[in-house]
Design an enzyme around this catalytic site. Structure first.
Site, PDB file in Angstrom:
ATOM      1  N   TYR A   1     -16.383   3.485   7.155  1.00  0.00           N
ATOM      2  CA  TYR A   1     -14.924   3.363   7.274  1.00  0.00           C
ATOM      3  C   TYR A   1     -14.474   3.791   8.669  1.00  0.00           C
ATOM      4  CZ  TYR A   1     -10.012   4.800   6.610  1.00  0.00           C
ATOM      5  OH  TYR A   1      -8.659   4.995   6.755  1.00  0.00           O
TER       6      TYR A   1
ATOM      7  N   THR B   1      -7.029   6.722  12.024  1.00  0.00           N
ATOM      8  CA  THR B   1      -7.456   7.846  11.188  1.00  0.00           C
ATOM      9  C   THR B   1      -8.260   8.892  11.950  1.00  0.00           C
ATOM     10  OG1 THR B   1      -8.981   8.366   9.356  1.00  0.00           O
ATOM     11  CG2 THR B   1      -9.431   6.368  10.551  1.00  0.00           C
TER      12      THR B   1
ATOM     13  N   GLY C   1       0.829  -1.212   0.000  1.00  0.00           N
ATOM     14  CA  GLY C   1       0.000   0.000   0.000  1.00  0.00           C
ATOM     15  C   GLY C   1       0.859   1.255   0.000  1.00  0.00           C
ATOM     16  N   MET C   2       0.210   2.401  -0.034  1.00  0.00           N
ATOM     17  CA  MET C   2       0.943   3.679  -0.115  1.00  0.00           C
ATOM     18  C   MET C   2       1.878   3.857   1.080  1.00  0.00           C
ATOM     19  SD  MET C   2      -0.571   7.525  -0.593  1.00  0.00           S
ATOM     20  CE  MET C   2      -1.474   7.633   0.952  1.00  0.00           C
TER      21      MET C   2
ATOM     22  N   ALA D   1      -5.268  -2.164   5.365  1.00  0.00           N
ATOM     23  CA  ALA D   1      -6.604  -1.645   5.673  1.00  0.00           C
ATOM     24  C   ALA D   1      -7.461  -1.633   4.420  1.00  0.00           C
ATOM     25  CB  ALA D   1      -6.499  -0.213   6.229  1.00  0.00           C
TER      26      ALA D   1
ATOM     27  N   ILE E   1      -5.174 -10.369   6.437  1.00  0.00           N
ATOM     28  CA  ILE E   1      -5.222 -10.184   7.896  1.00  0.00           C
ATOM     29  C   ILE E   1      -6.560 -10.624   8.499  1.00  0.00           C
ATOM     30  CG2 ILE E   1      -3.432  -8.390   7.972  1.00  0.00           C
ATOM     31  CD1 ILE E   1      -5.730  -6.340   8.470  1.00  0.00           C
TER      32      ILE E   1
HETATM   33  N1  LIG Z   1      -4.850   7.418   2.830  1.00  0.00           N
HETATM   34  C1  LIG Z   1      -5.268   8.265   3.778  1.00  0.00           C
HETATM   35  O1  LIG Z   1      -5.622   9.422   3.506  1.00  0.00           O
HETATM   36  C2  LIG Z   1      -5.302   7.825   5.214  1.00  0.00           C
HETATM   37  C3  LIG Z   1      -5.677   8.768   6.182  1.00  0.00           C
HETATM   38  C4  LIG Z   1      -5.697   8.370   7.527  1.00  0.00           C
HETATM   39  C5  LIG Z   1      -5.340   7.086   7.867  1.00  0.00           C
HETATM   40  N2  LIG Z   1      -4.993   6.191   6.898  1.00  0.00           N
HETATM   41  C6  LIG Z   1      -4.626   4.851   7.324  1.00  0.00           C
HETATM   42  O2  LIG Z   1      -3.289   4.632   6.934  1.00  0.00           O
HETATM   43  C7  LIG Z   1      -3.066   3.238   6.710  1.00  0.00           C
HETATM   44  C8  LIG Z   1      -2.388   3.041   5.376  1.00  0.00           C
HETATM   45  O3  LIG Z   1      -3.229   3.549   4.369  1.00  0.00           O
HETATM   46  P1  LIG Z   1      -2.769   3.666   2.853  1.00  0.00           P
HETATM   47  O4  LIG Z   1      -3.201   5.002   2.398  1.00  0.00           O
HETATM   48  O5  LIG Z   1      -1.365   3.214   2.694  1.00  0.00           O
HETATM   49  O6  LIG Z   1      -3.761   2.602   2.199  1.00  0.00           O
HETATM   50  P2  LIG Z   1      -3.592   1.703   0.898  1.00  0.00           P
HETATM   51  O7  LIG Z   1      -2.663   2.314  -0.071  1.00  0.00           O
HETATM   52  O8  LIG Z   1      -4.994   1.393   0.470  1.00  0.00           O
HETATM   53  O9  LIG Z   1      -2.909   0.387   1.479  1.00  0.00           O
HETATM   54  C9  LIG Z   1      -3.602  -0.533   2.249  1.00  0.00           C
HETATM   55  C10 LIG Z   1      -3.005  -1.884   1.967  1.00  0.00           C
HETATM   56  O10 LIG Z   1      -3.741  -2.854   2.732  1.00  0.00           O
HETATM   57  C11 LIG Z   1      -3.922  -4.001   1.909  1.00  0.00           C
HETATM   58  N3  LIG Z   1      -5.061  -4.791   2.357  1.00  0.00           N
HETATM   59  C12 LIG Z   1      -6.378  -4.546   2.168  1.00  0.00           C
HETATM   60  N4  LIG Z   1      -7.104  -5.548   2.717  1.00  0.00           N
HETATM   61  C13 LIG Z   1      -6.222  -6.430   3.254  1.00  0.00           C
HETATM   62  C14 LIG Z   1      -6.349  -7.658   3.943  1.00  0.00           C
HETATM   63  N5  LIG Z   1      -7.543  -8.203   4.197  1.00  0.00           N
HETATM   64  N6  LIG Z   1      -5.231  -8.299   4.343  1.00  0.00           N
HETATM   65  C15 LIG Z   1      -4.009  -7.780   4.081  1.00  0.00           C
HETATM   66  N7  LIG Z   1      -3.815  -6.626   3.414  1.00  0.00           N
HETATM   67  C16 LIG Z   1      -4.912  -5.955   3.025  1.00  0.00           C
HETATM   68  C17 LIG Z   1      -4.134  -3.432   0.525  1.00  0.00           C
HETATM   69  O11 LIG Z   1      -3.859  -4.428  -0.411  1.00  0.00           O
HETATM   70  P3  LIG Z   1      -4.663  -4.439  -1.813  1.00  0.00           P
HETATM   71  O12 LIG Z   1      -4.357  -3.125  -2.444  1.00  0.00           O
HETATM   72  O13 LIG Z   1      -4.089  -5.621  -2.498  1.00  0.00           O
HETATM   73  O14 LIG Z   1      -6.103  -4.565  -1.426  1.00  0.00           O
HETATM   74  C18 LIG Z   1      -3.110  -2.317   0.498  1.00  0.00           C
HETATM   75  O15 LIG Z   1      -1.860  -2.798   0.063  1.00  0.00           O
HETATM   76  C19 LIG Z   1      -4.440   2.584   6.843  1.00  0.00           C
HETATM   77  O16 LIG Z   1      -4.577   2.081   8.146  1.00  0.00           O
HETATM   78  C20 LIG Z   1      -5.410   3.734   6.666  1.00  0.00           C
HETATM   79  O17 LIG Z   1      -6.638   3.477   7.333  1.00  0.00           O
HETATM   80  C21 LIG Z   1      -4.952   6.535   5.587  1.00  0.00           C
END
Ligand SMILES: NC(=O)c1ccc[n+]([C@@H]2O[C@H](COP(=O)([O-])OP(=O)(O)OC[C@H]3O[C@@H](n4cnc5c(N)ncnc54)[C@H](OP(=O)(O)O)[C@@H]3O)[C@@H](O)[C@H]2O)c1
Length: 286
Positions: free
Chosen positions: A124, A100, A10-11, A59, A36
């Site tokens: 969410y 978040t 993920g990002m 997530a 997970i």
């Molecule tokens: N982006 C934002 O603005 C933001 C803001 C506040 C908090 N956050 C939190 O920051 C964290 C990282 O977010 P991010 O932006 O990096 O999100 P992201 O790019 O969507 O990465 C999330 C990763 O989790 C993987 N995933 C989804 N379902 C899964 C499962 N059942 N088992 C294992 N892996 C799984 C996804 O894989 P696939 O792509 O293969 O599904 C993806 O690689 C998260 O906890 C998010 O809630 C994000």
């Protein structure tokens, strides 16, 4: 210290793995196929990893899609987070659970304290609040690290979208009535690196806010992105949430206090304009 990172594609996860490896840390990205929500698989992975700290960056992050599939969001963000923490507890690892600002309803007018009761207004947000509680009651040494408005290289995010729209459109309309703290993945990773030793030794447990300092609206962020790209920020025009309705409601005020962070003596995180410039050094119009 050995780090284990879920959501490593993920990002946040991919950048964290990259940064840890580049700075000489031992890091184990979770296998591509580790789901997970599968408690036994998570347990097996952590049994063999020998990790000191687990960062749960996996997530279900599709905020609007979660409204139509709250069950799936809860399975990943709630139950899944609990599975990771429970396995970490069994195998002696500490946990950093990424959470978040969406756990709050956004009706505040002062920054949200870490101890403010959660009151999410979206599926969410509810699923992430369930995950926070599951991790904190898992018995693992754990910190919930709330971040917000995250952007960074290698992920679809608001900043990359604005950079694309700057090339494609004359004018973009962006909501000006939601306020928050844009935070780069690099600043969040700085925070995780600073906090981890205290979570591993049990001196810094519980909830922390890891967002950039300062605050702005989405429109303010877009204007700064345009300015840094050397474009006229007047091409970014304010609009309202009411004119841009999406399936999931967004908190209007998402500013998080850094009280516990400061009280723990941790170093101040970057301001959002500094973090933005650092994340896109090639752009800087300054
Ligand atoms: N982006 C934002 O603005 C933001 C803001 C506040 C908090 N956050 C939190 O920051 C964290 C990282 O977010 P991010 O932006 O990096 O999100 P992201 O790019 O969507 O990465 C999330 C990763 O989790 C993987 N995933 C989804 N379902 C899964 C499962 N059942 N088992 C294992 N892996 C799984 C996804 O894989 P696939 O792509 O293969 O599904 C993806 O690689 C998260 O906890 C998010 O809630 C994000």
């Amino acid at each position: 210290m050995i780090w284990f990172v879920t959501g490593a594609r993920g990002m946040l996860g991919h950048r964290l793995v990259e940064r840890l490896a580049a700075t000489g840390h031992q890091v184990i990205p979770a296998p591509r196929d580790l789901d997970i929500t599968a408690a036994e698989d998570v347990d097996r992975a952590l049994a063999s990893a020998g990790a000191d700290v687990v960062v749960n960056a996996a997530a279900f992050t599709a905020v609007d899609a979660a409204e139509a599939d709250e069950e799936r969001a809860i399975a990943v963000n709630g139950t899944g987070a609990g599975n990771v923490a429970a396995a970490a507890a069994r195998h002696g690892a500490a946990v950093l659970q990424i959470s978040t600002d969406y756990v709050f309803d956004g009706s505040a007018t002062e920054p949200y304290d870490e101890d403010t009761p959660t009151a999410p207004v979206s599926a969410y947000g509810r699923s992430k609040a369930i995950g926070e509680a599951a991790v904190l009651s898992s018995g693992a040494r754990a910190a919930v690290v709330r971040t917000a408005w995250l952007y960074g290289p290698g992920g679809g995010n608001f900043v990359s979208t604005m950079l694309r729209l700057e090339r494609e459109r004359d004018v973009v309309q962006v909501v000006d009535d939601q306020v928050g703290q844009p935070t780069s993945t690099d600043v969040l990773i700085d925070a995780l690196l600073a906090l981890a030793p205290g979570v591993v030794d049990g001196s810094m447990l519980g909830c922390y806010h890891a967002t950039c300092r300062g605050q702005t609206s989405w429109c303010g962020l877009a204007s700064e992105v345009f300015r840094l790209a050397g474009a006229d920020s007047g091409r970014v025009q304010p609009t309202t949430s009411a004119a841009y309705v999406r399936p999931a409601p967004r908190p209007a005020f998402s500013v998080l206090s850094h009280r516990r962070w400061s009280e723990a003596g941790l170093p101040d995180l970057a301001t959002w304009p500094d973090a933005l410039r650092a994340a896109y050094p090639g752009l800087s119009a300054d």
